[in-house]
Design a protein around this motif. Structure first.
Motif, mmCIF file in Angstrom:
data_model
loop_
_atom_site.group_PDB
_atom_site.id
_atom_site.type_symbol
_atom_site.label_atom_id
_atom_site.label_comp_id
_atom_site.label_asym_id
_atom_site.label_seq_id
_atom_site.Cartn_x
_atom_site.Cartn_y
_atom_site.Cartn_z
ATOM 1 N N PHE A 24 -13.875 1.719 -6.762
ATOM 2 C CA PHE A 24 -13.132 2.945 -6.492
ATOM 3 C C PHE A 24 -12.302 2.802 -5.215
ATOM 4 C CE2 PHE A 24 -12.180 7.224 -5.276
ATOM 5 C CZ PHE A 24 -11.952 7.858 -6.478
ATOM 6 N N ILE A 25 -12.926 2.237 -4.179
ATOM 7 C CA ILE A 25 -12.220 2.083 -2.893
ATOM 8 C C ILE A 25 -11.003 1.177 -3.069
ATOM 9 C CG2 ILE A 25 -12.418 1.119 -0.551
ATOM 10 C CD1 ILE A 25 -15.432 1.969 -0.686
ATOM 11 N N LEU A 26 -11.213 0.038 -3.733
ATOM 12 C CA LEU A 26 -10.104 -0.920 -3.928
ATOM 13 C C LEU A 26 -8.968 -0.307 -4.735
ATOM 14 C CD1 LEU A 26 -11.834 -4.352 -4.588
ATOM 15 C CD2 LEU A 26 -10.414 -3.686 -2.647
ATOM 16 N N VAL A 27 -9.316 0.339 -5.838
ATOM 17 C CA VAL A 27 -8.293 0.909 -6.716
ATOM 18 C C VAL A 27 -7.532 2.022 -5.994
ATOM 19 C CG1 VAL A 27 -7.939 2.249 -8.842
ATOM 20 C CG2 VAL A 27 -9.452 0.267 -8.861
ATOM 21 N N THR A 28 -8.254 2.921 -5.327
ATOM 22 C CA THR A 28 -7.597 4.061 -4.673
ATOM 23 C C THR A 28 -6.653 3.588 -3.568
ATOM 24 O OG1 THR A 28 -9.735 5.119 -4.931
ATOM 25 C CG2 THR A 28 -8.073 6.361 -3.753
ATOM 26 N N ILE A 29 -7.131 2.682 -2.741
ATOM 27 C CA ILE A 29 -6.281 2.229 -1.634
ATOM 28 C C ILE A 29 -5.073 1.457 -2.176
ATOM 29 C CG2 ILE A 29 -6.203 0.746 0.419
ATOM 30 C CD1 ILE A 29 -8.979 1.758 1.108
ATOM 31 N N SER A 30 -5.281 0.678 -3.228
ATOM 32 C CA SER A 30 -4.154 -0.042 -3.834
ATOM 33 C C SER A 30 -3.121 0.939 -4.368
ATOM 34 C CB SER A 30 -4.622 -0.927 -4.999
ATOM 35 O OG SER A 30 -5.639 -1.761 -4.553
ATOM 36 N N VAL A 31 -3.572 1.970 -5.058
ATOM 37 C CA VAL A 31 -2.645 2.963 -5.625
ATOM 38 C C VAL A 31 -1.865 3.648 -4.508
ATOM 39 C CG1 VAL A 31 -2.533 5.185 -6.855
ATOM 40 C CG2 VAL A 31 -3.953 3.352 -7.752
ATOM 41 N N ILE A 32 -2.556 3.992 -3.421
ATOM 42 C CA ILE A 32 -1.862 4.646 -2.292
ATOM 43 C C ILE A 32 -0.801 3.693 -1.729
ATOM 44 C CG2 ILE A 32 -2.136 5.524 0.069
ATOM 45 C CD1 ILE A 32 -4.933 6.509 -0.758
ATOM 46 N N LYS A 69 7.841 5.185 5.319
ATOM 47 C CA LYS A 69 7.021 5.369 6.530
ATOM 48 C C LYS A 69 6.287 6.687 6.393
ATOM 49 C CE LYS A 69 7.993 2.864 10.497
ATOM 50 N NZ LYS A 69 7.834 3.030 11.916
ATOM 51 N N ILE A 70 4.964 6.655 6.584
ATOM 52 C CA ILE A 70 4.242 7.931 6.521
ATOM 53 C C ILE A 70 3.705 8.273 7.910
ATOM 54 C CG2 ILE A 70 3.668 7.864 4.067
ATOM 55 C CD1 ILE A 70 0.863 6.932 4.872
ATOM 56 N N THR A 71 3.506 9.567 8.129
ATOM 57 C CA THR A 71 3.090 10.014 9.466
ATOM 58 C C THR A 71 1.630 9.661 9.726
ATOM 59 O OG1 THR A 71 2.375 12.164 8.685
ATOM 60 C CG2 THR A 71 4.691 11.976 9.367
ATOM 61 N N GLU A 72 1.284 9.710 11.017
ATOM 62 C CA GLU A 72 -0.115 9.436 11.407
ATOM 63 C C GLU A 72 -1.060 10.444 10.752
ATOM 64 O OE1 GLU A 72 -0.270 9.743 15.611
ATOM 65 O OE2 GLU A 72 1.147 8.121 15.942
ATOM 66 N N TYR A 73 -0.634 11.728 10.825
ATOM 67 C CA TYR A 73 -1.508 12.782 10.294
ATOM 68 C C TYR A 73 -1.770 12.586 8.802
ATOM 69 C CZ TYR A 73 -0.483 15.309 14.646
ATOM 70 O OH TYR A 73 -0.357 15.669 15.949
ATOM 71 N N LEU A 74 -0.750 12.147 8.098
ATOM 72 C CA LEU A 74 -0.912 11.959 6.649
ATOM 73 C C LEU A 74 -1.920 10.843 6.356
ATOM 74 C CD1 LEU A 74 0.041 13.053 3.960
ATOM 75 C CD2 LEU A 74 1.845 11.355 3.949
ATOM 76 N N THR A 75 -1.869 9.756 7.147
ATOM 77 C CA THR A 75 -2.846 8.668 6.910
ATOM 78 C C THR A 75 -4.262 9.156 7.229
ATOM 79 O OG1 THR A 75 -2.332 7.801 9.090
ATOM 80 C CG2 THR A 75 -1.381 6.620 7.225
ATOM 81 N N GLY A 76 -4.371 10.008 8.271
ATOM 82 C CA GLY A 76 -5.683 10.601 8.606
ATOM 83 C C GLY A 76 -6.197 11.434 7.444
ATOM 84 N N GLY A 77 -5.293 12.211 6.848
ATOM 85 C CA GLY A 77 -5.657 13.035 5.690
ATOM 86 C C GLY A 77 -6.058 12.170 4.504
ATOM 87 N N LEU A 78 -5.254 11.119 4.264
ATOM 88 C CA LEU A 78 -5.541 10.223 3.129
ATOM 89 C C LEU A 78 -6.902 9.538 3.293
ATOM 90 C CD1 LEU A 78 -2.070 8.528 2.513
ATOM 91 C CD2 LEU A 78 -3.304 10.029 0.945
ATOM 92 N N LEU A 79 -7.242 9.212 4.554
ATOM 93 C CA LEU A 79 -8.543 8.569 4.812
ATOM 94 C C LEU A 79 -9.679 9.440 4.263
ATOM 95 C CD1 LEU A 79 -10.279 6.374 6.505
ATOM 96 C CD2 LEU A 79 -10.461 8.214 8.156
ATOM 97 N N PHE A 89 -8.099 0.943 6.181
ATOM 98 C CA PHE A 89 -7.012 1.803 6.658
ATOM 99 C C PHE A 89 -6.402 1.230 7.940
ATOM 100 C CE2 PHE A 89 -5.959 5.972 4.775
ATOM 101 C CZ PHE A 89 -6.663 5.841 3.594
ATOM 102 N N VAL A 90 -7.282 0.755 8.831
ATOM 103 C CA VAL A 90 -6.801 0.217 10.109
ATOM 104 C C VAL A 90 -5.890 -0.993 9.872
ATOM 105 C CG1 VAL A 90 -7.538 -0.972 12.236
ATOM 106 C CG2 VAL A 90 -8.730 1.088 11.483
ATOM 107 N N ILE A 91 -6.296 -1.876 8.930
ATOM 108 C CA ILE A 91 -5.477 -3.091 8.752
ATOM 109 C C ILE A 91 -4.293 -2.898 7.796
ATOM 110 C CG2 ILE A 91 -7.243 -4.787 9.437
ATOM 111 C CD1 ILE A 91 -7.714 -5.290 6.441
ATOM 112 N N LEU A 92 -4.385 -1.925 6.877
ATOM 113 C CA LEU A 92 -3.326 -1.784 5.868
ATOM 114 C C LEU A 92 -2.297 -0.698 6.177
ATOM 115 C CD1 LEU A 92 -5.503 -2.168 2.625
ATOM 116 C CD2 LEU A 92 -3.975 -3.872 3.612
ATOM 117 N N PHE A 93 -2.664 0.268 7.016
ATOM 118 C CA PHE A 93 -1.731 1.362 7.320
ATOM 119 C C PHE A 93 -1.337 1.298 8.804
ATOM 120 C CE2 PHE A 93 -4.101 2.751 3.635
ATOM 121 C CZ PHE A 93 -3.151 3.324 2.811
ATOM 122 N N PRO A 94 -0.129 0.829 9.088
ATOM 123 C CA PRO A 94 0.268 0.676 10.502
ATOM 124 C C PRO A 94 0.290 2.011 11.251
ATOM 125 C CG PRO A 94 1.861 -0.360 8.998
ATOM 126 C CD PRO A 94 0.914 0.386 8.149
#
Lengths: 219, 210
Positions: free
Chosen positions: A27-35, A43-53, A113-118
């Motif tokens: 589930f983790i692999l598939v979801t993060i890949s889809v995102i 470019k997505i905002t910091e807040y959005l990546t926090g929400g996605l986490l 998230f730390v390594i894949l989302f700048p």
């Protein structure tokens, strides 16, 4: 000690059957890949990546944490467990198992998230660590008691997210707020209200779960 | 000799609007073998599950006493051995691993000597390290006996104890039941005449349908 023995049994069983770990990992692999695919070069905002986490964490918890009780019910071993230990011991053992799974799962998700989302940059790591720690406890406690409730139902798959959503919503909203604060670099003192909300959530859910489990567990 | 008693007071069970049994009053005491008989669907398994506190009665009370002291429901599992067709062992573990886990979860030290004795008695010793998923239904039934007897319970409830067993298996089980009944209270729920022939007293559930 009895709860630890039950946890040990569950952990050994999990290592042999991979009942929850495989579901969570996929589930983790598939979801993060889809995102990642859907974001592309945007470019997505910091807040959005926090929400996605926390969205990924919420749905991953939905996919794997119900297994603690559902697997016992599906294999017909609930009665075996009933005959070995008191309800409080069973709940404690299952809770420890889910705590371990939640912490492992969330460490992996956060690391990815730390390594894949700048744009996932936490300025106050201590505040994020507090939110992460208290949030994981809340997710584990809530998921464990909901798993116990739905394991007796016939449509387990549907019922779990439906029941979890209203129960986990206040927790997720508070965690989103704290993650935002941590990204902004706010101090811990300035986030005490949200931290206390998390502590209260954990204490209330923990106490209510122990009190209710007796009634849920017995047919 | 230890004294273990179970009192059933005005026990009533409904499933929805269907009456299963009504007004059961009975007293069980250790050193005896009791039978619960009745046709299929008469509520034999339901009654033994209520006695074992696995399900609740609609009305009425079950009281367990050990040497005159009342046993609280959350402590009952330490005094109870239960064998039934709807009980399942963990099939990803071997027989011995199942027994070790059950002892640890009960909070008692795993009794290797008793485990080996019961495994030998029930002809499972040579297969004790094999995963339960590879066992036949008869072997699984015999393992359930060991699971039920390992912690030397004072109350042994056997629901259809000889299901899936061949004749030599039945003989072994009967011998063990007779032996255990010297110090424990044994309740057998069955339709089999040979099972019920072991009992000193029998509750016929058909009498409690009105």
């Amino acid at each position: 000690m009895k709860a630890y023995s039950l946890f040990k049994k569950d952990w050994q069983s999990e290592l042999r059957t991979r009942y929850a770990i495989n579901a969570l990992a996929m589930f983790i692999l598939v979801t993060i890949s889809v995102i990642l695919f859907s974001i592309g070069n945007e470019k997505i905002t910091e807040y959005l990546t926090g929400g996605l986490l926390w969205v990924v964490i919420f749905f991953s918890a939905m996919s794997g944490l119900s297994r603690a009780f559902v697997s016992e019910e599906e294999r017909g071993t609930s009665m075996t467990l009933h005959l070995m230990a008191a309800p409080a011991t069973i709940f404690s053992g299952k809770l420890v198992f889910n705590l371990l799974l939640v912490f492992l799962m969330n460490f992996v998700i956060t690391f990815l998230f730390v390594i894949l989302f700048p744009s996932f940059i936490i300025k106050n790591v201590a505040l994020f660590a507090i939110a992460f720690f208290l949030g994981n406890i809340g997710i584990a406690v809530s998921s464990t008691i909901i798993a116990a409730i739905i394991s007796k139902a016939s449509s387990k798959g549907t019922l779990y997210p439906v029941l979890s959503f209203p129960i986990l919503l206040p927790l997720i909203l508070t965690l989103l707020e704290l993650t935002k604060f941590a990204m902004d670099g706010n101090s811990i003192n300035g986030s005490l209200v949200e931290i206390f909300v998390l502590v209260c959530y954990d204490v209330i859910m923990g106490t209510a779960s122990y009190l209710l489990f007796d009634f849920i567990w017995k047919e | 000799m230890i004294k273990y008693t179970v009192e059933l007071n005005d026990l009533i069970k409904y499933f929805g609007r269907r009456l299963i049994f009504n007004g059961i009053n009975f007293s069980f005491s250790s050193g005896n073998i009791y039978g619960v008989s009745g046709p299929n669907g008469s509520g034999k398994s339901t009654l033994v599950k209520i006695i074992a506190d696995l399900i609740s009665a609609t009305r009425g009370k079950v009281t367990h006493e050990f040497d005159g002291k009342k046993i609280e429901p959350e402590e009952l599992h330490n005094h109870l051995g239960f064998v039934s067709p709807y009980l399942f062992m963990y099939d990803e573990f071997s027989a011995e691993e199942n027994l070790i886990h059950s002892s640890n979860i009960r909070g008692i030290k795993f009794n290797q000597e008793r485990s080996d004795f019961l495994l030998t008695e029930l002809n499972l010793f040579d297969r004790k390290n094999d995963l339960v998923r590879g066992y036949s239904s008869g072997m699984k039934q015999r393992l359930k006996f060991i699971f039920g007897l390992l912690h030397q319970p004072q109350l042994i409830i056997l629901d259809e104890p000889t299901s899936n067993l061949d004749n030599p298996g039945k003989e072994i089980v009967y011998r063990i039941i007779r032996e255990e009944a010297k110090n424990s209270l044994v309740i057998i729920a069955s339709n089999e005449d040979s099972d019920l022939s072991l009992c000193n007293e029998i509750i016929e559930l058909e009498k409690f349908k009105k």
